[in-house]
Motif scaffolding. Structure first.
Motif, PDB file in Angstrom:
ATOM      1  N   PHE A  67       0.632  -1.076  -0.140  1.00  0.00           N
ATOM      2  CA  PHE A  67      -0.294   0.254  -0.190  1.00  0.00           C
ATOM      3  C   PHE A  67       0.963   1.347  -0.220  1.00  0.00           C
ATOM      4  O   PHE A  67       0.056   2.642  -0.592  1.00  0.00           O
ATOM      5  CB  PHE A  67      -0.996   0.065   1.257  1.00  0.00           C
ATOM      6  N   SER A  68       1.978   1.017   0.410  1.00  0.00           N
ATOM      7  CA  SER A  68       2.671   2.549   0.695  1.00  0.00           C
ATOM      8  C   SER A  68       3.298   2.168  -0.557  1.00  0.00           C
ATOM      9  O   SER A  68       3.415   3.499  -0.824  1.00  0.00           O
ATOM     10  CB  SER A  68       3.662   2.248   1.376  1.00  0.00           C
ATOM     11  N   ALA A  69       3.477   1.870  -1.588  1.00  0.00           N
ATOM     12  CA  ALA A  69       4.048   1.996  -3.017  1.00  0.00           C
ATOM     13  C   ALA A  69       3.115   2.663  -3.937  1.00  0.00           C
ATOM     14  O   ALA A  69       3.344   3.711  -4.713  1.00  0.00           O
ATOM     15  CB  ALA A  69       4.804   0.519  -2.964  1.00  0.00           C
ATOM     16  N   TRP A  70       1.942   1.900  -3.817  1.00  0.00           N
ATOM     17  CA  TRP A  70       0.861   2.326  -4.040  1.00  0.00           C
ATOM     18  C   TRP A  70       0.647   4.059  -3.862  1.00  0.00           C
ATOM     19  O   TRP A  70       0.212   5.051  -5.152  1.00  0.00           O
ATOM     20  CB  TRP A  70      -0.526   1.902  -3.944  1.00  0.00           C
ATOM     21  N   VAL A  71       1.030   4.430  -2.353  1.00  0.00           N
ATOM     22  CA  VAL A  71       0.171   5.381  -2.755  1.00  0.00           C
ATOM     23  C   VAL A  71       1.393   6.814  -2.437  1.00  0.00           C
ATOM     24  O   VAL A  71       0.935   7.670  -2.777  1.00  0.00           O
ATOM     25  CB  VAL A  71      -0.488   5.600  -0.882  1.00  0.00           C
ATOM     26  N   CYS A  72       2.223   5.960  -2.401  1.00  0.00           N
ATOM     27  CA  CYS A  72       3.752   6.718  -2.822  1.00  0.00           C
ATOM     28  C   CYS A  72       3.676   7.867  -3.869  1.00  0.00           C
ATOM     29  O   CYS A  72       4.044   8.384  -5.082  1.00  0.00           O
ATOM     30  CB  CYS A  72       5.154   6.719  -2.523  1.00  0.00           C
ATOM     31  N   THR A  73       3.447   6.827  -4.859  1.00  0.00           N
ATOM     32  CA  THR A  73       3.337   6.464  -6.463  1.00  0.00           C
ATOM     33  C   THR A  73       1.817   7.366  -6.931  1.00  0.00           C
ATOM     34  O   THR A  73       2.314   8.553  -7.596  1.00  0.00           O
ATOM     35  CB  THR A  73       2.922   5.519  -7.342  1.00  0.00           C
ATOM     36  N   ILE A  74       1.141   7.875  -6.329  1.00  0.00           N
ATOM     37  CA  ILE A  74       0.648   9.038  -6.330  1.00  0.00           C
ATOM     38  C   ILE A  74       1.194  10.025  -5.504  1.00  0.00           C
ATOM     39  O   ILE A  74       0.035  10.880  -6.419  1.00  0.00           O
ATOM     40  CB  ILE A  74      -1.067   8.273  -5.340  1.00  0.00           C
ATOM     41  N   CYS A  75       0.751  10.094  -4.912  1.00  0.00           N
ATOM     42  CA  CYS A  75       2.431  11.149  -4.171  1.00  0.00           C
ATOM     43  C   CYS A  75       2.955  11.740  -5.133  1.00  0.00           C
ATOM     44  O   CYS A  75       3.094  13.340  -5.408  1.00  0.00           O
ATOM     45  CB  CYS A  75       2.611  10.791  -2.653  1.00  0.00           C
ATOM     46  N   TRP A  76       3.535  10.721  -6.211  1.00  0.00           N
ATOM     47  CA  TRP A  76       4.701  11.389  -6.792  1.00  0.00           C
ATOM     48  C   TRP A  76       3.927  12.247  -7.723  1.00  0.00           C
ATOM     49  O   TRP A  76       4.345  13.308  -8.515  1.00  0.00           O
ATOM     50  CB  TRP A  76       5.169  10.308  -7.432  1.00  0.00           C
ATOM     51  N   ARG A  77       2.095  11.467  -8.419  1.00  0.00           N
ATOM     52  CA  ARG A  77       2.021  12.152  -9.894  1.00  0.00           C
ATOM     53  C   ARG A  77       1.187  13.221  -9.412  1.00  0.00           C
ATOM     54  O   ARG A  77       1.241  14.229  -9.770  1.00  0.00           O
ATOM     55  CB  ARG A  77       0.883  11.033  -9.739  1.00  0.00           C
ATOM     56  N   GLU A  78       0.531  13.778  -7.840  1.00  0.00           N
ATOM     57  CA  GLU A  78       0.400  14.750  -6.951  1.00  0.00           C
ATOM     58  C   GLU A  78       1.568  15.256  -7.359  1.00  0.00           C
ATOM     59  O   GLU A  78       1.216  16.848  -7.501  1.00  0.00           O
ATOM     60  CB  GLU A  78      -0.140  15.274  -5.908  1.00  0.00           C
ATOM     61  N   TYR A  79       2.329  15.552  -6.950  1.00  0.00           N
ATOM     62  CA  TYR A  79       3.728  16.382  -6.940  1.00  0.00           C
ATOM     63  C   TYR A  79       3.798  16.881  -8.618  1.00  0.00           C
ATOM     64  O   TYR A  79       3.803  18.142  -8.612  1.00  0.00           O
ATOM     65  CB  TYR A  79       5.244  16.013  -6.722  1.00  0.00           C
ATOM     66  N   LEU A  80       3.479  15.605  -9.589  1.00  0.00           N
ATOM     67  CA  LEU A  80       3.626  16.295 -11.338  1.00  0.00           C
ATOM     68  C   LEU A  80       2.937  16.644 -11.403  1.00  0.00           C
ATOM     69  O   LEU A  80       3.381  18.035 -11.908  1.00  0.00           O
ATOM     70  CB  LEU A  80       4.315  15.290 -11.894  1.00  0.00           C
ATOM     71  N   GLN A  81       1.409  16.999 -11.105  1.00  0.00           N
ATOM     72  CA  GLN A  81       0.493  17.709 -11.557  1.00  0.00           C
ATOM     73  C   GLN A  81       0.781  19.548 -10.565  1.00  0.00           C
ATOM     74  O   GLN A  81       0.236  20.459 -11.339  1.00  0.00           O
ATOM     75  CB  GLN A  81      -0.497  17.393 -10.536  1.00  0.00           C
ATOM     76  N   ALA A  82       0.749  19.743 -10.043  1.00  0.00           N
ATOM     77  CA  ALA A  82       1.147  20.791  -8.830  1.00  0.00           C
ATOM     78  C   ALA A  82       2.800  21.504  -9.318  1.00  0.00           C
ATOM     79  O   ALA A  82       2.466  22.820  -9.523  1.00  0.00           O
ATOM     80  CB  ALA A  82       2.263  20.310  -7.408  1.00  0.00           C
ATOM     81  N   ARG A  83       3.518  20.354  -9.823  1.00  0.00           N
ATOM     82  CA  ARG A  83       4.590  21.214 -10.294  1.00  0.00           C
ATOM     83  C   ARG A  83       3.926  21.949 -11.924  1.00  0.00           C
ATOM     84  O   ARG A  83       4.540  23.184 -12.423  1.00  0.00           O
ATOM     85  CB  ARG A  83       5.570  19.975 -10.707  1.00  0.00           C
ATOM     86  N   ARG A  84       3.049  21.338 -12.848  1.00  0.00           N
ATOM     87  CA  ARG A  84       2.762  22.066 -13.921  1.00  0.00           C
ATOM     88  C   ARG A  84       1.641  23.062 -13.846  1.00  0.00           C
ATOM     89  O   ARG A  84       1.761  23.820 -14.281  1.00  0.00           O
ATOM     90  CB  ARG A  84       2.113  20.414 -15.060  1.00  0.00           C
ATOM     91  N   LYS A  85       1.000  22.399 -12.710  1.00  0.00           N
ATOM     92  CA  LYS A  85       0.586  24.138 -12.495  1.00  0.00           C
ATOM     93  C   LYS A  85       0.939  25.031 -12.113  1.00  0.00           C
ATOM     94  O   LYS A  85       0.461  26.683 -12.466  1.00  0.00           O
ATOM     95  CB  LYS A  85      -1.430  23.507 -11.149  1.00  0.00           C
ATOM     96  N   GLN A  86       2.382  25.416 -11.387  1.00  0.00           N
ATOM     97  CA  GLN A  86       3.207  26.261 -11.070  1.00  0.00           C
ATOM     98  C   GLN A  86       3.532  27.296 -11.922  1.00  0.00           C
ATOM     99  O   GLN A  86       4.388  26.291 -12.708  1.00  0.00           O
ATOM    100  CB  GLN A  86       3.947  25.451  -9.810  1.00  0.00           C
TER     101      GLN A  86
END
Length: 175
Positions: A67-86
C-alpha cells in the motif's frame, strides 16, 4: 492488527474508518516525501492532503502490492501535477538591502537545514530518487514503478545522489 490490503479492501466497500487507519499508518511517510520533493512544509502538506484525497477516490483501483508504494505513487503524480500548474515568477528588488543570516537555531535544526540545502543541490532526478528510496523507504523497483523510470536509472540516481549528499554534508561537518 489488520493488514493494509485488508483495510484497503474494506475501505473500497465504503468503510471510512478503515481508510482513516491507512492514512494514520502512512501519513508521515507521504508527508515527508511531499515536503522533500517540494522543499516546502506548506506545499508538501498540500500535496500530502491531495494524495490521500485521491487515494480515497481511487481506493477501488488498489490491486495489491505494498500500500505504501501505491500511495507514494499517487503522491509522486500529485507532485508532478502541482509542478505543472506552478508558474514561477521571480522579481528582484534592486534596492533591497541584504541582511546577513545569523544562526540561532539548535544544532539539530541546523543539521536539518543543511540536509535540505544538500538535497536542493542534487539534480532533480537524483533528489526525487533519494527522497523516494532513502527518505520514503520505497524499494528501487517500487520507485521505478512510481516514476515510470527504468530500474537502472533509479539505482544510479540513488547511488550518485547519496554520494553527493555525503560529500556535501561532510564538508558541512554534519555527516
Amino acid at each position: 492488527m489488520r493488514s493494509d490490503p485488508d483495510l484497503a479492501a474494506s475501505a473500497a466497500r465504503g468503510h471510512e474508518a478503515d481508510f482513516a487507519e491507512l492514512v494514520r499508518r502512512h501519513q508521515a511517510r507521504v508527508r515527508g516525501m511531499a515536503r522533500r520533493l517540494t522543499g516546502s512544509v506548506s506545499d508538501g502538506d498540500d500535496i500530502a492532503q491531495a494524495t490521500f484525497l485521491k487515494a480515497w477516490q481511487k481506493i477501488g483501483s488498489y490491486a495489491g502490492g505494498t500500500f505504501s508504494a501505491w500511495v507514494c505513487t499517487i503522491c509522486w503524480r500529485e507532485y508532478l501535477q502541482a509542478r505543472r500548474k506552478q508558474k514561477i515568477e521571480i522579481e528582484f528588488d534592486e534596492t533591497a538591502e541584504i541582511i546577513p543570516f545569523e544562526r540561532t537555531q539548535s544544532d539539530e535544526v541546523g543539521d536539518q537545514m543543511d540536509l535540505n540545502r544538500a538535497l536542493e543541490k542534487l539534480s532533480e532526478a537524483q533528489r526525487v530518487c533519494v527522497v523516494l528510496c532513502v527518505a520514503s523507504g520505497l524499494s528501487h523497483r517500487e520507485a521505478a514503478e512510481a516514476t515510470g523510470w527504468p530500474l537502472g536509472t533509479i539505482k544510479s540516481h540513488v547511488t550518485r545522489g547519496v554520494a553527493a549528499l555525503r560529500k556535501h554534508l561532510e564538508s558541512s561537518h554534519v555527516a
